[in-house]
Design a protein around this motif. Structure first.
Motif, PDB file in Angstrom:
ATOM      1  N   ALA A 135       0.819  -1.210   0.000  1.00 54.11           N
ATOM      2  CA  ALA A 135       0.000   0.000   0.000  1.00 54.11           C
ATOM      3  C   ALA A 135       0.855   1.263   0.000  1.00 54.11           C
ATOM      4  CB  ALA A 135      -0.959   0.006   1.183  1.00 54.11           C
ATOM      5  N   GLU A 136       1.963   1.246   0.726  1.00 53.58           N
ATOM      6  CA  GLU A 136       2.852   2.432   0.721  1.00 53.58           C
ATOM      7  C   GLU A 136       3.382   2.681  -0.684  1.00 53.58           C
ATOM      8  OE1 GLU A 136       6.396   4.545   0.302  1.00 53.58           O
ATOM      9  OE2 GLU A 136       6.617   2.378   0.531  1.00 53.58           O
ATOM     10  N   LYS A 137       3.800   1.629  -1.373  1.00 51.43           N
ATOM     11  CA  LYS A 137       4.298   1.780  -2.743  1.00 51.43           C
ATOM     12  C   LYS A 137       3.177   2.219  -3.675  1.00 51.43           C
ATOM     13  CE  LYS A 137       7.829  -1.677  -1.991  1.00 51.43           C
ATOM     14  NZ  LYS A 137       8.042  -3.108  -1.926  1.00 51.43           N
ATOM     15  N   PHE A 138       1.993   1.667  -3.475  1.00 53.16           N
ATOM     16  CA  PHE A 138       0.840   2.053  -4.297  1.00 53.16           C
ATOM     17  C   PHE A 138       0.553   3.542  -4.139  1.00 53.16           C
ATOM     18  CE2 PHE A 138      -3.753   2.700  -4.789  1.00 53.16           C
ATOM     19  CZ  PHE A 138      -3.963   2.186  -6.062  1.00 53.16           C
ATOM     20  N   MET A 139       0.536   4.008  -2.891  1.00 48.55           N
ATOM     21  CA  MET A 139       0.217   5.411  -2.619  1.00 48.55           C
ATOM     22  C   MET A 139       1.335   6.361  -3.051  1.00 48.55           C
ATOM     23  SD  MET A 139      -2.787   5.595  -1.206  1.00 48.55           S
ATOM     24  CE  MET A 139      -3.926   4.956  -0.003  1.00 48.55           C
ATOM     25  N   ASP A 140       2.576   5.993  -2.755  1.00 50.94           N
ATOM     26  CA  ASP A 140       3.693   6.898  -3.021  1.00 50.94           C
ATOM     27  C   ASP A 140       4.220   6.835  -4.446  1.00 50.94           C
ATOM     28  OD1 ASP A 140       4.093   8.420  -0.699  1.00 50.94           O
ATOM     29  OD2 ASP A 140       5.161   6.796   0.303  1.00 50.94           O
ATOM     30  N   ILE A 141       4.076   5.693  -5.108  1.00 51.13           N
ATOM     31  CA  ILE A 141       4.656   5.552  -6.443  1.00 51.13           C
ATOM     32  C   ILE A 141       3.567   5.432  -7.517  1.00 51.13           C
ATOM     33  CG2 ILE A 141       6.174   4.148  -7.907  1.00 51.13           C
ATOM     34  CD1 ILE A 141       7.673   3.325  -5.327  1.00 51.13           C
ATOM     35  N   LYS A 142       2.769   4.382  -7.435  1.00 45.81           N
ATOM     36  CA  LYS A 142       1.809   4.115  -8.505  1.00 45.81           C
ATOM     37  C   LYS A 142       0.794   5.249  -8.680  1.00 45.81           C
ATOM     38  CE  LYS A 142      -1.227   0.555 -10.332  1.00 45.81           C
ATOM     39  NZ  LYS A 142      -1.650  -0.836 -10.217  1.00 45.81           N
ATOM     40  N   CYS A 143       0.165   5.676  -7.573  1.00 45.75           N
ATOM     41  CA  CYS A 143      -0.852   6.731  -7.676  1.00 45.75           C
ATOM     42  C   CYS A 143      -0.241   8.035  -8.187  1.00 45.75           C
ATOM     43  CB  CYS A 143      -1.538   6.960  -6.328  1.00 45.75           C
ATOM     44  SG  CYS A 143      -2.600   5.592  -5.840  1.00 45.75           S
ATOM     45  N   ARG A 144       0.953   8.330  -7.732  1.00 48.53           N
ATOM     46  CA  ARG A 144       1.633   9.559  -8.145  1.00 48.53           C
ATOM     47  C   ARG A 144       1.873   9.547  -9.652  1.00 48.53           C
ATOM     48  NH1 ARG A 144       5.825  12.367  -4.587  1.00 48.53           N
ATOM     49  NH2 ARG A 144       5.801  10.415  -3.433  1.00 48.53           N
ATOM     50  N   PRO A 176      -6.992   7.820  -4.734  1.00 47.91           N
ATOM     51  CA  PRO A 176      -7.880   6.852  -4.075  1.00 47.91           C
ATOM     52  C   PRO A 176      -8.913   7.552  -3.193  1.00 47.91           C
ATOM     53  CG  PRO A 176      -5.561   6.283  -3.740  1.00 47.91           C
ATOM     54  CD  PRO A 176      -5.598   7.642  -4.336  1.00 47.91           C
ATOM     55  N   ASN A 177     -10.141   7.036  -3.228  1.00 46.67           N
ATOM     56  CA  ASN A 177     -11.215   7.597  -2.419  1.00 46.67           C
ATOM     57  C   ASN A 177     -11.367   6.894  -1.081  1.00 46.67           C
ATOM     58  OD1 ASN A 177     -12.391   7.782  -5.506  1.00 46.67           O
ATOM     59  ND2 ASN A 177     -12.687   9.625  -4.298  1.00 46.67           N
ATOM     60  N   CYS A 178     -10.857   5.660  -0.992  1.00 43.57           N
ATOM     61  CA  CYS A 178     -11.053   4.866   0.218  1.00 43.57           C
ATOM     62  C   CYS A 178     -10.032   3.734   0.233  1.00 43.57           C
ATOM     63  CB  CYS A 178     -12.469   4.286   0.218  1.00 43.57           C
ATOM     64  SG  CYS A 178     -12.894   3.281   1.652  1.00 43.57           S
ATOM     65  N   VAL A 179      -9.619   3.361   1.422  1.00 44.56           N
ATOM     66  CA  VAL A 179      -8.748   2.196   1.606  1.00 44.56           C
ATOM     67  C   VAL A 179      -9.535   1.152   2.385  1.00 44.56           C
ATOM     68  CG1 VAL A 179      -6.719   1.313   2.822  1.00 44.56           C
ATOM     69  CG2 VAL A 179      -6.584   3.490   1.600  1.00 44.56           C
ATOM     70  N   VAL A 180      -9.525  -0.088   1.910  1.00 45.68           N
ATOM     71  CA  VAL A 180     -10.123  -1.201   2.646  1.00 45.68           C
ATOM     72  C   VAL A 180      -8.977  -2.037   3.204  1.00 45.68           C
ATOM     73  CG1 VAL A 180     -11.587  -3.251   2.531  1.00 45.68           C
ATOM     74  CG2 VAL A 180     -12.155  -1.231   1.146  1.00 45.68           C
ATOM     75  N   GLY A 238      -4.098  10.645   3.920  1.00 44.22           N
ATOM     76  CA  GLY A 238      -5.306  11.457   3.798  1.00 44.22           C
ATOM     77  C   GLY A 238      -6.495  10.740   3.190  1.00 44.22           C
ATOM     78  N   VAL A 239      -6.469   9.416   3.195  1.00 44.64           N
ATOM     79  CA  VAL A 239      -7.543   8.635   2.580  1.00 44.64           C
ATOM     80  C   VAL A 239      -8.348   7.936   3.669  1.00 44.64           C
ATOM     81  CG1 VAL A 239      -8.070   6.792   0.917  1.00 44.64           C
ATOM     82  CG2 VAL A 239      -6.079   8.274   0.544  1.00 44.64           C
ATOM     83  N   PRO A 240      -9.697   8.041   3.618  1.00 46.40           N
ATOM     84  CA  PRO A 240     -10.517   7.352   4.623  1.00 46.40           C
ATOM     85  C   PRO A 240     -10.361   5.834   4.542  1.00 46.40           C
ATOM     86  CG  PRO A 240     -11.922   8.462   2.997  1.00 46.40           C
ATOM     87  CD  PRO A 240     -10.505   8.792   2.663  1.00 46.40           C
ATOM     88  N   VAL A 241     -10.554   5.187   5.684  1.00 45.59           N
ATOM     89  CA  VAL A 241     -10.302   3.744   5.810  1.00 45.59           C
ATOM     90  C   VAL A 241     -11.565   3.008   6.245  1.00 45.59           C
ATOM     91  CG1 VAL A 241      -8.992   2.000   7.117  1.00 45.59           C
ATOM     92  CG2 VAL A 241      -7.869   4.134   6.389  1.00 45.59           C
TER      93      VAL A 241
END
Length: 198
Positions: A22-31, A37-41, A86-89
């Motif tokens: 998830a850290e890589k997804f948020m910091d690398i892929k999404c960027r 992302p609107n929500c994290v499950v 900053g993404v709701p969980v």
């Protein structure tokens, strides 16, 4: 991106653990992909949390609220990690038939304390019907809690600073000690012009 164009909601598995995939997804892929992302499950099991609390594998089917309270620190940390972006969980508890009401109550307490919804996902036992509550809570969270997604660090920072941010914020380390080999690798990466990428 294709799924985002074709459906009302797109769900992707970012990877194992809010400290790894998830850290890589948020910091690398999404960027790089321009995704917000609107929500994290976050998916967890009561059994795994009891295991984190010191219960032997052979005893995981027995009720053990005390061990759950010790092990739930793991879940709390993953929630905190995702909230830093900053993404709701929403927490999805993959329910086993051995989970007791007392143990489920502990999950409820912790999630309420941390300001996140939780759902008992019973898809294995009940099929699609067992996932309805989770789906509804995800949709509700997206509609009611806006995402303020932002990467954890600025990619223009020096490599050492980025590594220190990840180590401190995600892994709760005091900092990073760089070996001579790491120093050499960082210099080579920087000299090649790749110092300012995630």
């Amino acid at each position: 991106k294709l799924a985002l164009k074709l459906g009302d909601y797109t769900i992707t598995e970012a990877g194992f653990g809010a400290d790894l995939g998830a850290e890589k997804f948020m910091d690398i892929k999404c960027r790089f992909a321009g995704l917000k992302p609107n929500c994290v499950v976050l998916v967890a099991t009561i059994r795994a949390l009891k295991y984190n609390g010191g219960v032997a594998k052979a005893d995981l089917t027995n009720e053990n609220v005390e061990a759950l309270r010790k092990g739930i620190v793991n879940l709390k940390t993953h929630i905190e990690n995702m909230q830093k972006f900053g993404v709701p969980v929403v927490v999805a508890i993959n329910r086993f038939h051995t989970d007791t009401e007392a143990e489920i109550a502990v999950i409820g307490e912790v999630c309420e304390e941390m300001g996140v919804e939780y759902s008992l996902a019973e898809i294995f036992a009940k099929g699609g019907e067992g996932g309805t509550d989770l789906a509804e809570k995800v949709v509700k969270t997206i509609e009611e809690k806006p995402s303020n997604y932002a990467p954890l660090y600025d990619e223009k920072l020096p490599i050492k600073e980025k590594l220190n941010i990840i180590a401190k914020e995600i892994y709760r380390a005091d900092g990073v000690i760089f070996t001579a080999q790491a120093e050499k690798a960082i210099k080579e990466i920087t000299d090649l012009g790749f110092g300012d990428i995630p």
